[in-house]
Design a protein around this motif. Structure first.
Motif, PDB file in Angstrom:
ATOM      1  N   ALA A 222       0.829  -1.209   0.000  1.00  0.00           N
ATOM      2  CA  ALA A 222       0.000   0.000   0.000  1.00  0.00           C
ATOM      3  C   ALA A 222       0.860   1.255   0.000  1.00  0.00           C
ATOM      4  N   ILE A 223       1.892   1.274   0.825  1.00  0.00           N
ATOM      5  CA  ILE A 223       2.764   2.446   0.895  1.00  0.00           C
ATOM      6  C   ILE A 223       3.540   2.613  -0.404  1.00  0.00           C
ATOM      7  N   ALA A 224       3.983   1.498  -0.985  1.00  0.00           N
ATOM      8  CA  ALA A 224       4.675   1.566  -2.276  1.00  0.00           C
ATOM      9  C   ALA A 224       3.741   2.107  -3.355  1.00  0.00           C
ATOM     10  N   LEU A 225       2.451   1.737  -3.297  1.00  0.00           N
ATOM     11  CA  LEU A 225       1.481   2.238  -4.263  1.00  0.00           C
ATOM     12  C   LEU A 225       1.324   3.748  -4.138  1.00  0.00           C
ATOM     13  N   VAL A 226       1.267   4.236  -2.909  1.00  0.00           N
ATOM     14  CA  VAL A 226       1.145   5.684  -2.689  1.00  0.00           C
ATOM     15  C   VAL A 226       2.363   6.408  -3.247  1.00  0.00           C
ATOM     16  N   PHE A 227       3.541   5.814  -3.055  1.00  0.00           N
ATOM     17  CA  PHE A 227       4.762   6.456  -3.556  1.00  0.00           C
ATOM     18  C   PHE A 227       4.969   6.243  -5.050  1.00  0.00           C
ATOM     19  N   LEU A 228       4.119   5.435  -5.670  1.00  0.00           N
ATOM     20  CA  LEU A 228       4.162   5.331  -7.121  1.00  0.00           C
ATOM     21  C   LEU A 228       3.899   6.691  -7.768  1.00  0.00           C
ATOM     22  N   GLY A 229       3.116   7.523  -7.070  1.00  0.00           N
ATOM     23  CA  GLY A 229       2.864   8.873  -7.578  1.00  0.00           C
ATOM     24  C   GLY A 229       4.138   9.672  -7.772  1.00  0.00           C
ATOM     25  N   TRP A 230       5.075   9.507  -6.848  1.00  0.00           N
ATOM     26  CA  TRP A 230       6.375  10.175  -6.979  1.00  0.00           C
ATOM     27  C   TRP A 230       7.132   9.635  -8.188  1.00  0.00           C
ATOM     28  N   SER A 231       7.060   8.339  -8.404  1.00  0.00           N
ATOM     29  CA  SER A 231       7.746   7.744  -9.545  1.00  0.00           C
ATOM     30  C   SER A 231       7.167   8.262 -10.861  1.00  0.00           C
ATOM     31  N   ILE A 232       5.828   8.335 -10.925  1.00  0.00           N
ATOM     32  CA  ILE A 232       5.199   8.865 -12.136  1.00  0.00           C
ATOM     33  C   ILE A 232       5.572  10.336 -12.319  1.00  0.00           C
ATOM     34  N   ALA A 233       5.690  11.060 -11.214  1.00  0.00           N
ATOM     35  CA  ALA A 233       6.106  12.459 -11.297  1.00  0.00           C
ATOM     36  C   ALA A 233       7.500  12.586 -11.890  1.00  0.00           C
ATOM     37  N   ALA A 234       8.345  11.590 -11.625  1.00  0.00           N
ATOM     38  CA  ALA A 234       9.684  11.606 -12.213  1.00  0.00           C
ATOM     39  C   ALA A 234       9.603  11.458 -13.727  1.00  0.00           C
ATOM     40  N   VAL A 235       8.593  10.685 -14.201  1.00  0.00           N
ATOM     41  CA  VAL A 235       8.405  10.539 -15.636  1.00  0.00           C
ATOM     42  C   VAL A 235       7.937  11.862 -16.250  1.00  0.00           C
ATOM     43  N   VAL A 236       7.037  12.542 -15.538  1.00  0.00           N
ATOM     44  CA  VAL A 236       6.393  13.731 -16.093  1.00  0.00           C
ATOM     45  C   VAL A 236       7.051  15.022 -15.618  1.00  0.00           C
TER      46      VAL A 236
END
Length: 390
Positions: free
Chosen positions: A128-142
């Motif tokens: 669950a916590i990794a899923l929430v931090f997926l937003g940061w990873s996507i932000a790195a893409v964008v």
């Protein structure tokens, strides 16, 4: 419940995009505001230092606030201050706006992770916590590619304004999706004393600061380094950040999939090993676009996976202290970011970008060693506790 977690993921995406656009727009900000790259680096340092210092205090002062209200308010503050930054008349106003913006980031990033831990059973907490931090990873893409591309084509002010609108949109999503009645344990003096008495927990948090220091010593000035080493145009720079972000998402997804099976410590060390190898080999990329792309991909693979792993690790080490430890961990992220941008600025001003990888590799290697030390200490402490109970 997982669909509700996605609202926190999107909120982190807005936060991460606002953070990541500044390194991508470094060259444009420097030219438009008539300041040095090191001065633009101070925008990163000031933002990060505000979170570092304010994060733990904000966690204590807001622990009695219901989570949906707190997280929605944090995103709305983030949105408003980005709009203020877009209209800043000069460098000093922009610097002040970024520092206030950091308050929203400090509240949301830490408390989104703690809130995710409240929304799922303990055995699903890591994912669950990794899923929430997926937003940061996507932000790195964008985020950084968006900053590099839009900053060069429409200007940094409209780009800042777009981030503000994005944060406001996702604030509405958090308000509509998050369940009501979620509260974290109150953070009183006893809780903070318990946290600071937990040596493995403190060592684990120091890992976050060390790896962020190594990362941002180089990453804060990556746009300038790419321009100097391979003569990269704004379009090439945005594509490089895009490559970085794509593998960042890949690494985060892979880390989330195996987190609950192999443990957050192993995921974190593997992620830091990817970053260390890329930074250490970076001096060999001079003049070589293929090698630069290859190392950028390896670097991105570990960059954001380590954040989710560290958050899950802290929650697992001491669940009752999760709100405080996650807040302190966020402070550690931004302490490393602030110091990295500051040290990198000194190096760039005095020696150029060629020596940046050396100063980034050393703290990254140290982070791996400290991570293993903390894991060994936690295992020994757990074993001794079980022995005493027996």
């Amino acid at each position: 419940m997982q669909s509700r977690l996605w609202s926190l993921t999107l909120g982190n995406f807005a936060i991460g995009t606002g953070v990541m656009i500044v390194p991508g727009m470094l060259n444009e900000l420097s030219a438009d505001l008539h300041t040095s790259p090191a001065a633009i680096g101070m925008l990163i340092s000031a933002f990060a230092l505000t979170i570092c210092v304010g994060g733990p205090f904000l966690a204590s002062w807001t622990s009695a606030i219901e989570r949906s209200k707190l997280l929605t308010g944090a995103l709305l503050l983030y949105a408003a201050t980005h709009l203020v930054a877009a209209g800043a008349p000069g460098y000093n106003t922009l610097l002040a706006a970024r520092m206030v913006t950091a308050i929203g980031a400090a509240l949301f990033t830490a408390q989104a992770a703690a809130t995710a831990g409240l929304m799922v059973p303990p055995e699903q907490r890591g994912r669950a916590i990794a899923l929430v931090f997926l937003g940061w990873s996507i932000a790195a893409v964008v985020g950084s590619p968006l900053g590099a591309y839009l900053g060069a084509h429409i200007g940094w002010r409209p780009t800042m304004g777009l981030v503000g609108l994005l944060a406001a949109l996702f604030a509405a999503g958090v308000w509509l999706q998050l369940p009501r009645g979620l509260f974290v344990a109150p953070m009183d003096r006893a809780a903070w004393l318990a946290l600071f008495a937990n040596t493995p927990l403190l060592l684990a948090i120091s890992v976050t600061a060390l790896q962020a220091l190594g990362m941002f010593t180089v990453f804060s000035y990556l746009a300038l380094a790419l321009k100097n080493s391979i003569g990269a145009t704004p379009t090439v720079i945005s594509m490089m950040f895009l490559c970085f972000g794509i593998t960042g998402v890949t690494g985060n997804v892979l880390g989330a999939r195996v987190m609950d099976r192999v443990g957050p410590v192993r995921v974190g060390i593997a992620a830091m090993a990817c970053m260390l190898s890329a930074i250490a080999l970076w001096p060999f990329t001079y003049g070589s676009l293929p090698l630069t792309v290859a190392l950028t991909l390896v670097w991105g693979l570990g960059c954001f996976a380590v954040n989710g792993a560290q958050q899950a690790r802290l929650v697992a080490l001491a669940p009752p202290l999760a709100s405080a430890s996650v807040a302190l961990n966020s402070s550690a992220i931004y302490l490393g970011q602030a110091l990295g941008a500051f040290i990198g600025g000194i190096i760039v001003s005095s020696r150029g970008t060629a020596d940046l990888p050396l100063y980034g590799a050393v703290p990254m290697a140290l982070a791996i060693l400290v991570s293993q030390l903390a894991a060994n200490m936690a295992r020994r402490r757990k074993f001794e506790g079980v022995t005493c109970e027996s």
